[in-house]
Design an enzyme around this catalytic site. Structure first.
Site, PDB file in Angstrom:
ATOM      1  N   ILE A   1      31.522 -57.369 -72.743  1.00  0.00           N
ATOM      2  CA  ILE A   1      30.930 -58.274 -73.221  1.00  0.00           C
ATOM      3  C   ILE A   1      28.826 -57.236 -72.311  1.00  0.00           C
ATOM      4  O   ILE A   1      27.960 -57.872 -72.848  1.00  0.00           O
ATOM      5  CB  ILE A   1      30.403 -59.471 -71.839  1.00  0.00           C
ATOM      6  CG1 ILE A   1      30.484 -59.180 -70.303  1.00  0.00           C
ATOM      7  CG2 ILE A   1      31.867 -60.014 -72.379  1.00  0.00           C
ATOM      8  CD1 ILE A   1      30.527 -60.774 -69.746  1.00  0.00           C
TER       9      ILE A   1
ATOM     10  N   THR B   1      39.204 -56.127 -65.805  1.00  0.00           N
ATOM     11  CA  THR B   1      40.038 -56.483 -63.997  1.00  0.00           C
ATOM     12  C   THR B   1      41.069 -57.912 -63.431  1.00  0.00           C
ATOM     13  O   THR B   1      40.866 -58.363 -63.615  1.00  0.00           O
ATOM     14  CB  THR B   1      38.880 -57.329 -62.684  1.00  0.00           C
ATOM     15  OG1 THR B   1      38.278 -58.372 -63.698  1.00  0.00           O
ATOM     16  CG2 THR B   1      37.043 -56.515 -62.239  1.00  0.00           C
TER      17      THR B   1
ATOM     18  N   VAL C   1      38.321 -71.215 -56.262  1.00  0.00           N
ATOM     19  CA  VAL C   1      39.872 -71.704 -57.362  1.00  0.00           C
ATOM     20  C   VAL C   1      40.891 -70.532 -56.880  1.00  0.00           C
ATOM     21  O   VAL C   1      41.046 -69.267 -56.743  1.00  0.00           O
ATOM     22  CB  VAL C   1      39.359 -70.905 -58.643  1.00  0.00           C
ATOM     23  CG1 VAL C   1      40.776 -71.555 -59.943  1.00  0.00           C
ATOM     24  CG2 VAL C   1      38.480 -71.843 -58.900  1.00  0.00           C
TER      25      VAL C   1
ATOM     26  N   ASP D   1      27.998 -65.175 -46.863  1.00  0.00           N
ATOM     27  CA  ASP D   1      29.336 -65.890 -46.992  1.00  0.00           C
ATOM     28  C   ASP D   1      28.822 -67.398 -46.464  1.00  0.00           C
ATOM     29  O   ASP D   1      27.851 -67.827 -45.604  1.00  0.00           O
ATOM     30  CB  ASP D   1      30.397 -65.889 -46.592  1.00  0.00           C
ATOM     31  CG  ASP D   1      31.366 -65.663 -47.133  1.00  0.00           C
ATOM     32  OD1 ASP D   1      30.982 -66.119 -48.771  1.00  0.00           O
ATOM     33  OD2 ASP D   1      32.449 -65.162 -47.191  1.00  0.00           O
TER      34      ASP D   1
ATOM     35  N   ARG E   1      36.697 -74.243 -46.965  1.00  0.00           N
ATOM     36  CA  ARG E   1      36.655 -73.718 -48.286  1.00  0.00           C
ATOM     37  C   ARG E   1      36.751 -75.305 -49.173  1.00  0.00           C
ATOM     38  O   ARG E   1      37.931 -75.504 -49.004  1.00  0.00           O
ATOM     39  CB  ARG E   1      37.688 -72.554 -48.872  1.00  0.00           C
ATOM     40  CG  ARG E   1      36.262 -71.563 -47.962  1.00  0.00           C
ATOM     41  CD  ARG E   1      35.324 -71.203 -48.857  1.00  0.00           C
ATOM     42  NE  ARG E   1      34.320 -70.487 -48.486  1.00  0.00           N
ATOM     43  CZ  ARG E   1      33.450 -70.467 -47.309  1.00  0.00           C
ATOM     44  NH1 ARG E   1      32.890 -71.496 -46.574  1.00  0.00           N
ATOM     45  NH2 ARG E   1      33.210 -69.652 -47.232  1.00  0.00           N
TER      46      ARG E   1
ATOM     47  N   SER F   1      30.701 -72.813 -56.652  1.00  0.00           N
ATOM     48  CA  SER F   1      30.166 -73.266 -55.997  1.00  0.00           C
ATOM     49  C   SER F   1      28.914 -72.551 -55.126  1.00  0.00           C
ATOM     50  O   SER F   1      28.034 -73.192 -54.106  1.00  0.00           O
ATOM     51  CB  SER F   1      31.243 -73.935 -55.422  1.00  0.00           C
ATOM     52  OG  SER F   1      31.613 -72.832 -54.588  1.00  0.00           O
TER      53      SER F   1
ATOM     54  N   TYR G   1      25.822 -62.051 -55.866  1.00  0.00           N
ATOM     55  CA  TYR G   1      27.257 -62.830 -56.640  1.00  0.00           C
ATOM     56  C   TYR G   1      26.524 -64.128 -57.107  1.00  0.00           C
ATOM     57  O   TYR G   1      26.140 -64.547 -58.203  1.00  0.00           O
ATOM     58  CB  TYR G   1      28.396 -62.776 -56.185  1.00  0.00           C
ATOM     59  CG  TYR G   1      28.833 -63.835 -57.025  1.00  0.00           C
ATOM     60  CD1 TYR G   1      29.425 -63.478 -58.139  1.00  0.00           C
ATOM     61  CD2 TYR G   1      29.932 -64.701 -56.521  1.00  0.00           C
ATOM     62  CE1 TYR G   1      31.062 -64.098 -58.885  1.00  0.00           C
ATOM     63  CE2 TYR G   1      30.555 -65.814 -57.379  1.00  0.00           C
ATOM     64  CZ  TYR G   1      31.394 -65.384 -58.707  1.00  0.00           C
ATOM     65  OH  TYR G   1      31.626 -65.998 -59.397  1.00  0.00           O
TER      66      TYR G   1
END
Length: 306
Positions: free
Chosen positions: A60, A43, A177, A273, A215, A124, A147
């Site tokens: 990983i 990604t 971010v 969400d 947000r 978060s 997630y």
């Protein structure tokens, strides 16, 4: 603080060719440290990889492929992940393997090679829906999607490795971010990136739900500074705790769309969400001495120039 000079000190960044990871690598190289990167480029993109960094092309999820990369490492910044909530709902097993098994593999490798400290990139999203704002670290997490749960499990492993093996660990819970290099392809991108791409292509900006969900968007440069501070914060604070890394201001998705400009269309809201996010950043100031510098207006203006 380590006794090694900065020019001798070796740090490792997993996902160091990705969005956040590449910005962090640039800052670490700029600070004069030796930097090693683990990335599988699933990604991420090679053009973002700092040429001064040593590359270990590995995954990983495969513990046997990453162990040697931890030799001689002082600090690990574990940034690698398969992010985005919709992706985790569509592909929970695949995202679990990267976000949970991959994190466990990183922690085991760090323990076995006597790494001093691991800084884990958390989210978060672990808070889920809470009765009040702002979101503070003492709240009981309430993950609403795979997630969020996967990132919370990663936090718990980091905390457990401190308790069981006296490893210095700290989790940074990122809030929204955004910034240069953020992914803009696919159906799982951040709203800011999706809006910018739509504007460039002359399409309406797609808003999910009523657009009044809020947000706490945090500029990637501020997230990088938090990581740099976490590398050497007092050892007493590297006890497995989680620390919010968010600007402490939230804006609606509608307002972000207005900043970017152009016609909008509304789509049905997405499941899993959070309605709102807003960081309490008192702990980040106390533990790291961290304060964000880039406002959402300044950050969007920078992206519109690019």
């Amino acid at each position: 603080m380590t006794t090694k000079s900065e020019s001798q000190r070796l740090v490792l960044v997993t996902g160091g060719a990705g969005f956040i990871g590449s910005h962090l690598v640039d800052a670490l190289v700029g600070a004069g440290l030796r930097v090693r990167v683990i990335d599988n480029f699933e990604t991420s993109t090679r053009q973002y990889l700092n040429r001064a960094a040593e590359l270990v092309e590995a995954d990983i999820r495969d513990a046997s492929s990453i162990g040697d990369a931890f030799d001689g490492v002082d600090t690990v910044f574990h940034v690698a992940a398969l992010p985005r909530i919709p992706l985790s709902i569509a592909k929970p097993v695949e995202t679990h393997m990267t976000n949970v098994v991959g994190t466990l593999n990183v922690l085991i490798a760090a323990r076995d090679r006597k790494v001093r400290r691991v800084v884990f990139s958390g989210s978060s999203s672990v808070y889920g829906e809470q009765a009040k704002m702002p979101l503070v670290e003492t709240m009981t997490p309430n993950p609403l999607n795979p997630y969020a749960l996967q990132k919370y499990v990663g936090e718990q492993y980091a905390r457990m490795f401190h308790r069981l093996f006296a490893m210095q660990t700290i989790t940074l819970r990122y809030f929204g971010v955004y910034g240069p290099r953020m992914p803009s392809e696919g159906s799982y991108v951040l709203a800011v990136a999706a809006f910018l791409k739509a504007r460039r292509e002359g399409r309406p900006l797609e808003i999910f739900g009523d657009g009044e969900q809020t947000r706490d968007f945090t500029n990637v440069s501020d997230v990088v500074s938090a990581n740099m501070l976490a590398m050497d914060c007092e050892i007493a604070f590297a006890d497995g705790r989680a620390v919010n890394i968010g600007r402490g201001e939230n804006v609606s998705v509608n307002r972000i769309a207005a900043m970017i400009g152009g016609p909008t269309i509304h789509r049905e809201g997405r499941a899993g969400d959070m309605r709102d996010t807003l960081a309490d950043r008192m702990e980040a100031e106390r533990v790291l001495g961290w304060r964000p510098k880039v406002s959402i207006e300044e950050g969007i203006a920078e992206l519109l120039k690019g």
